[in-house]
Enzyme design. Structure first.
Site, PDB file in Angstrom:
ATOM      1  N   PHE A  11     -46.720   1.974  69.238  1.00  0.00           N
ATOM      2  CA  PHE A  11     -46.399   0.695  68.990  1.00  0.00           C
ATOM      3  C   PHE A  11     -47.572   0.131  68.047  1.00  0.00           C
ATOM      4  CE2 PHE A  11     -47.865  -3.637  71.523  1.00  0.00           C
ATOM      5  CZ  PHE A  11     -47.048  -4.285  70.558  1.00  0.00           C
ATOM      6  N   THR A  36     -45.498  12.364  71.386  1.00  0.00           N
ATOM      7  CA  THR A  36     -45.286  12.404  72.944  1.00  0.00           C
ATOM      8  C   THR A  36     -44.048  11.352  73.238  1.00  0.00           C
ATOM      9  OG1 THR A  36     -46.611  10.490  73.321  1.00  0.00           O
ATOM     10  CG2 THR A  36     -47.834  12.401  73.064  1.00  0.00           C
ATOM     11  N   ILE A  60     -54.055  15.332  68.528  1.00  0.00           N
ATOM     12  CA  ILE A  60     -55.868  15.122  68.082  1.00  0.00           C
ATOM     13  C   ILE A  60     -56.653  15.897  68.920  1.00  0.00           C
ATOM     14  CG2 ILE A  60     -55.428  12.740  67.151  1.00  0.00           C
ATOM     15  CD1 ILE A  60     -56.587  11.783  70.154  1.00  0.00           C
ATOM     16  N   THR A 125     -60.089  -1.058  74.215  1.00  0.00           N
ATOM     17  CA  THR A 125     -59.311  -1.911  74.967  1.00  0.00           C
ATOM     18  C   THR A 125     -60.053  -2.717  75.687  1.00  0.00           C
ATOM     19  OG1 THR A 125     -57.775  -2.269  76.762  1.00  0.00           O
ATOM     20  CG2 THR A 125     -58.685  -0.070  76.541  1.00  0.00           C
ATOM     21  N   GLU A 127     -59.658  -3.459  78.575  1.00  0.00           N
ATOM     22  CA  GLU A 127     -59.569  -2.980  80.011  1.00  0.00           C
ATOM     23  C   GLU A 127     -60.965  -2.207  80.511  1.00  0.00           C
ATOM     24  OE1 GLU A 127     -55.739  -1.376  81.485  1.00  0.00           O
ATOM     25  OE2 GLU A 127     -54.730  -2.473  79.910  1.00  0.00           O
ATOM     26  N   TYR A 153     -56.773   5.110  83.256  1.00  0.00           N
ATOM     27  CA  TYR A 153     -56.714   4.829  81.774  1.00  0.00           C
ATOM     28  C   TYR A 153     -57.694   4.247  81.285  1.00  0.00           C
ATOM     29  CZ  TYR A 153     -55.339   1.700  77.875  1.00  0.00           C
ATOM     30  OH  TYR A 153     -55.312   1.070  76.602  1.00  0.00           O
ATOM     31  N   LYS A 157     -60.499   5.402  78.451  1.00  0.00           N
ATOM     32  CA  LYS A 157     -61.039   4.840  77.326  1.00  0.00           C
ATOM     33  C   LYS A 157     -62.390   4.496  76.855  1.00  0.00           C
ATOM     34  CE  LYS A 157     -58.288   3.596  74.425  1.00  0.00           C
ATOM     35  NZ  LYS A 157     -57.726   4.167  73.081  1.00  0.00           N
ATOM     36  N   ASN A 182     -54.376  -7.485  75.676  1.00  0.00           N
ATOM     37  CA  ASN A 182     -52.848  -7.032  75.703  1.00  0.00           C
ATOM     38  C   ASN A 182     -52.099  -7.506  74.523  1.00  0.00           C
ATOM     39  OD1 ASN A 182     -53.505  -6.952  78.233  1.00  0.00           O
ATOM     40  ND2 ASN A 182     -51.509  -6.234  78.791  1.00  0.00           N
ATOM     41  N   ARG A 276     -49.378  -2.733  91.901  1.00  0.00           N
ATOM     42  CA  ARG A 276     -50.043  -1.315  91.347  1.00  0.00           C
ATOM     43  C   ARG A 276     -51.171  -1.107  91.926  1.00  0.00           C
ATOM     44  NH1 ARG A 276     -51.414  -2.420  85.033  1.00  0.00           N
ATOM     45  NH2 ARG A 276     -49.495  -1.482  84.696  1.00  0.00           N
ATOM     46  N   PRO A 277     -51.668   0.169  92.330  1.00  0.00           N
ATOM     47  CA  PRO A 277     -53.008   0.132  93.207  1.00  0.00           C
ATOM     48  C   PRO A 277     -54.173  -0.027  92.246  1.00  0.00           C
ATOM     49  CG  PRO A 277     -51.381   2.352  93.287  1.00  0.00           C
ATOM     50  CD  PRO A 277     -50.690   1.423  92.346  1.00  0.00           C
TER      51      PRO A 277
HETATM   52  P1  NAD Z   1     -48.415   3.655  72.360  1.00  0.00           P
HETATM   53  O1  NAD Z   1     -48.386   4.441  73.602  1.00  0.00           O
HETATM   54  O2  NAD Z   1     -47.404   2.959  72.289  1.00  0.00           O
HETATM   55  O3  NAD Z   1     -48.422   4.933  71.306  1.00  0.00           O
HETATM   56  C1  NAD Z   1     -49.355   5.925  71.299  1.00  0.00           C
HETATM   57  C2  NAD Z   1     -49.073   6.991  70.091  1.00  0.00           C
HETATM   58  O4  NAD Z   1     -50.132   8.092  70.311  1.00  0.00           O
HETATM   59  C3  NAD Z   1     -47.765   7.521  70.354  1.00  0.00           C
HETATM   60  O5  NAD Z   1     -47.072   7.521  69.051  1.00  0.00           O
HETATM   61  C4  NAD Z   1     -47.947   8.945  70.815  1.00  0.00           C
HETATM   62  O6  NAD Z   1     -47.147   9.855  70.294  1.00  0.00           O
HETATM   63  C5  NAD Z   1     -49.530   9.181  70.083  1.00  0.00           C
HETATM   64  N1  NAD Z   1     -50.336  10.266  70.981  1.00  0.00           N
HETATM   65  C6  NAD Z   1     -50.454  10.162  72.258  1.00  0.00           C
HETATM   66  N2  NAD Z   1     -51.066  11.314  72.430  1.00  0.00           N
HETATM   67  C7  NAD Z   1     -51.468  12.014  71.085  1.00  0.00           C
HETATM   68  C8  NAD Z   1     -52.321  13.220  70.921  1.00  0.00           C
HETATM   69  N3  NAD Z   1     -52.809  13.912  71.922  1.00  0.00           N
HETATM   70  N4  NAD Z   1     -52.246  13.372  69.614  1.00  0.00           N
HETATM   71  C9  NAD Z   1     -51.703  12.883  68.633  1.00  0.00           C
HETATM   72  N5  NAD Z   1     -50.861  11.557  68.923  1.00  0.00           N
HETATM   73  C10 NAD Z   1     -50.851  11.196  70.338  1.00  0.00           C
HETATM   74  O7  NAD Z   1     -49.761   2.901  72.441  1.00  0.00           O
HETATM   75  P2  NAD Z   1     -50.283   1.603  72.023  1.00  0.00           P
HETATM   76  O8  NAD Z   1     -49.728   0.604  72.845  1.00  0.00           O
HETATM   77  O9  NAD Z   1     -49.622   1.499  70.508  1.00  0.00           O
HETATM   78  O10 NAD Z   1     -51.797   1.796  71.982  1.00  0.00           O
HETATM   79  C11 NAD Z   1     -52.443   2.170  70.925  1.00  0.00           C
HETATM   80  C12 NAD Z   1     -54.072   2.305  71.105  1.00  0.00           C
HETATM   81  O11 NAD Z   1     -54.445   0.958  71.389  1.00  0.00           O
HETATM   82  C13 NAD Z   1     -54.263   3.061  72.390  1.00  0.00           C
HETATM   83  O12 NAD Z   1     -55.709   3.531  71.932  1.00  0.00           O
HETATM   84  C14 NAD Z   1     -54.492   1.899  73.470  1.00  0.00           C
HETATM   85  O13 NAD Z   1     -55.538   2.312  74.076  1.00  0.00           O
HETATM   86  C15 NAD Z   1     -55.328   0.798  72.448  1.00  0.00           C
HETATM   87  N6  NAD Z   1     -54.752  -0.486  72.802  1.00  0.00           N
HETATM   88  C16 NAD Z   1     -53.396  -1.001  73.319  1.00  0.00           C
HETATM   89  C17 NAD Z   1     -53.323  -2.243  73.748  1.00  0.00           C
HETATM   90  C18 NAD Z   1     -51.875  -2.768  74.120  1.00  0.00           C
HETATM   91  O14 NAD Z   1     -51.623  -3.771  74.504  1.00  0.00           O
HETATM   92  N7  NAD Z   1     -50.805  -1.892  74.036  1.00  0.00           N
HETATM   93  C19 NAD Z   1     -54.293  -3.200  73.931  1.00  0.00           C
HETATM   94  C20 NAD Z   1     -55.593  -2.655  73.347  1.00  0.00           C
HETATM   95  C21 NAD Z   1     -55.740  -1.332  73.006  1.00  0.00           C
HETATM   96  P1  TYD Z   2     -48.694  -3.514  81.067  1.00  0.00           P
HETATM   97  O1  TYD Z   2     -47.571  -3.998  80.191  1.00  0.00           O
HETATM   98  O2  TYD Z   2     -48.483  -2.163  81.995  1.00  0.00           O
HETATM   99  O3  TYD Z   2     -50.025  -3.542  80.611  1.00  0.00           O
HETATM  100  P2  TYD Z   2     -51.711  -3.545  81.147  1.00  0.00           P
HETATM  101  O4  TYD Z   2     -51.292  -2.826  82.753  1.00  0.00           O
HETATM  102  O5  TYD Z   2     -52.252  -2.561  80.313  1.00  0.00           O
HETATM  103  O6  TYD Z   2     -52.028  -5.123  81.181  1.00  0.00           O
HETATM  104  O7  TYD Z   2     -48.636  -4.683  82.384  1.00  0.00           O
HETATM  105  C1  TYD Z   2     -49.014  -6.005  81.839  1.00  0.00           C
HETATM  106  C2  TYD Z   2     -48.925  -6.701  83.515  1.00  0.00           C
HETATM  107  O8  TYD Z   2     -47.616  -6.758  84.055  1.00  0.00           O
HETATM  108  C3  TYD Z   2     -49.830  -5.957  84.492  1.00  0.00           C
HETATM  109  O9  TYD Z   2     -50.633  -6.897  85.130  1.00  0.00           O
HETATM  110  C4  TYD Z   2     -48.839  -5.369  85.318  1.00  0.00           C
HETATM  111  C5  TYD Z   2     -47.543  -6.136  85.309  1.00  0.00           C
HETATM  112  N1  TYD Z   2     -46.339  -5.373  85.129  1.00  0.00           N
HETATM  113  C6  TYD Z   2     -45.221  -6.083  86.398  1.00  0.00           C
HETATM  114  O10 TYD Z   2     -45.540  -6.663  86.891  1.00  0.00           O
HETATM  115  N2  TYD Z   2     -44.109  -5.356  86.122  1.00  0.00           N
HETATM  116  C7  TYD Z   2     -43.782  -4.211  85.403  1.00  0.00           C
HETATM  117  O11 TYD Z   2     -42.763  -3.828  85.552  1.00  0.00           O
HETATM  118  C8  TYD Z   2     -44.884  -3.837  84.497  1.00  0.00           C
HETATM  119  C9  TYD Z   2     -44.645  -2.621  83.448  1.00  0.00           C
HETATM  120  C10 TYD Z   2     -45.855  -4.277  84.425  1.00  0.00           C
END
Ligand code: NAD
Ligand code: TYD
Length: 340
Positions: A11, A36, A60, A125, A127, A153, A157, A182, A276-277
C-alpha cells in the site's frame, strides 16, 4: 541516485514508488518485494515500463539475495517499507512478524554496512508508542514518548526501530526513522478498516466494527506520508526519529458512518463484533518536530481524502476484485513467469 524501496508492491510503498518514479526521473528506483499475500504487481503496474524503475522479487530476510542485489545496484538510499503490517494477523501468527519485521530489517542493515550507504530509512509506526487513554485528548505521542507496545506487530516494529538506532550508535550507519499514524488512500489492502468497509458496503455486506467502535485513530492521506518520507531522506538529520501525523483523530464508528453516508448506504449495515485482543484505544501524533525542522505539513484534509479514496475504489474495481478472488497472486507468474 540508486534508491532501493522495499515493500513497494504494498500500500504505502506502492504510493511512494509511484511518486518517486514520476518526481525524480534521474533517480533509479529499485523495488524489492517478496510479493506476500499483501504484495500486488497490479499496484506496481503503473510504473513497470518506466525507464527509471526496476522490480526485483525477493525477501528482505534472504541474506544472500539481499547482498547480491546490493552488490549489483550499489544503492545510495534504502527505504524499508517491507513488513507484515496487519495487527489481527500478528495475533494469529506472531512468528512471521518477527521474521520479516525484525530479522529482515537486520539483514538490510547488515547489507548497508557491508556495501556502504548514504541513508537507510526505516518506515515505522506510531503503534510503537502503545496507546493513549480516550479521556485525555490533551495527550499526544512525541518522539520522546517511551516505546510501550501492545501487539506482536507493534512489538516487532519497535524491535526493528531499536536495531536501526543501535546500528547508528554502534557502527555509525546513517539512518533515519519515521513513525506515522494510520494511512488511508489508493491501493490499501482490503483487510484494513477503510477499504474493508468500502468494499463490504458496496456489496451490502455487514460492516464489522470491533468492540464499541469508540477506538480512535489519527488518519493521514497516504500521499502526505510519502511526501514526508521524501523530505526526511533528503533533508532529515541522521540518527533522528520523526513522527508523522496530521491531527485528524476519528473514532472507528465515525469513519464507518462517513463511508456509509458517502456511498448512500444504511447504518443498519453496522455490526458490532467481538473486540480485538489488546485493542489499542487511541493513537494521536504530535507532528511538531517534522513541521518545525523540515517544514512538512499535511496537504489533504480528511473530508477530501476519504472522498477521493472512496472514488478510487469505485474507479478501480478490478484492482480489489482480483484481490478478493485471489487472481492477483497469479498475476506475477502470468505476467513475468517467462520474462526472467
Ligand atoms: P502492506 O502490508 O500493504 O505492504 C507490505 C509490503 O511488503 C507488501 O508488498 C509485501 O509483499 C512486502 N513484504 C512483506 N514481507 C516481505 C519480505 N519479507 N520481504 C520483502 N517484501 C515483503 O503494508 P503497508 O500498509 O503499505 O505498510 C508499509 C510500511 O509502513 C510497514 O512497515 C508498516 O509497518 C508501516 N506503516 C503502515 C501504516 C499504515 O497505516 N498502513 C502506518 C504507519 C506505518
Ligand atoms: P486497522 O486498519 O487494522 O489498523 P490498526 O489496527 O493498525 O490501527 O484497524 C483500524 C481500526 O479499526 C482499529 O481500531 C481496529 C478497527 N477495525 C474494526 O473495527 N473492524 C475491522 O474489520 C477492522 C479491520 C478494523
Amino acid at each position: 541516485m540508486n534508491i532501493i524501496v522495499t515493500g513497494g508492491a504494498g500500500f504505502i510503498g506502492g504510493n511512494f514508488v509511484h511518486m518517486m518514479v514520476q518526481q525524480y526521473p534521474k533517480d533509479n528506483i529499485i523495488c524489492l518485494d517478496a510479493l506476500t499475500y499483501a504484495g500486488n504487481m497490479e499496484t506496481v503496474a503503473p510504473v513497470l515500463e518506466a525507464p527509471n524503475f526496476q522490480f526485483v522479487k525477493g525477501d528482505i530476510a534472504d541474506r544472500d539475495h539481499v547482498y547480491a542485489l546490493f552488490a549489483q545496484v550499489h544503492p545510495d538510499i534504502v527505504v524499508n517499507f517491507a513488513a507484515e503490517s496487519h495487527v489481527d494477523r500478528s495475533i494469529v501468527h506472531p512468528e512471521l512478524f518477527l521474521q520479516t519485521n525484525i530479522m529482515g530489517t537486520g539483514v538490510l542493515l547488515d547489507a548497508c554496512r557491508k556495501y556502504g550507504i548514504q541513508r537507510y530509512h526505516q518506515v515505522s509506526t506510531d503503534e510503537v508508542y502503545g496507546d493513549l487513554p480516550l479521556d485525555r485528548p490533551d495527550l499526544f505521542f512525541t518522539e520522546e514518548t517511551p516505546l510501550h507496545t501492545s501487539s506482536p506487530y507493534s512489538a516487532s516494529k519497535a524491535s526493528a526501530d531499536l536495531l536501526v538506532l543501535a546500528y547508528h550508535r554502534t557502527y555509525g550507519l546513517p539512518v533515519t526513522i519515521s513513525r506515522c499514524s494510520n494511512n488511508y488512500g489508493p491501493y490499501h489492502f482490503p483487510e484494513k478498516l477503510i477499504p474493508l468497509m468500502i468494499i463490504n458496503a458496496l456489496h451490502d455486506k455487514p460492516l464489522p466494527v470491533y468492540g464499541t467502535g469508540e477506538n480512535v485513530r489519527d488518519w493521514l492521506f497516504v500521499k502526505d506520508h510519502c511526501r514526508a518520507i521524501d523530505m526526511i531522506i533528503r533533508n532529515g538529520t541522521v540518527g533522528e526519529v520523526y513522527n508523522i501525523g496530521g491531527h485528524n483523530e476519528q473514532t472507528n464508528l465515525d469513519v464507518v458512518k462517513t463511508i456509509i453516508h458517502t456511498l448512500g448506504k444504511s447504518e443498519a449495515l453496522i455490526h458490532f463484533v467481538k473486540d480485538r485482543p489488546g485493542h489499542d484505544r487511541r493513537y494521536a501524533i504530535d507532528p511538531t518536530k517534522i513541521r518545525t525542522h523540515l517544514g512538512w505539513e499535511p496537504e489533504t484534509r480528511f473530508a477530501d481524502g476519504i472522498s477521493q479514496t472512496i472514488q478510487w475504489y469505485l474507479d478501480h474495481r478490478p484492482w480489489w476484485e482480483h484481490i478478493i478472488s485471489g487472481d492477483y497472486q497469479q498475476y506475477y507468474e502470468r505476467m513475468y513467469g517467462d520474462r526472467a
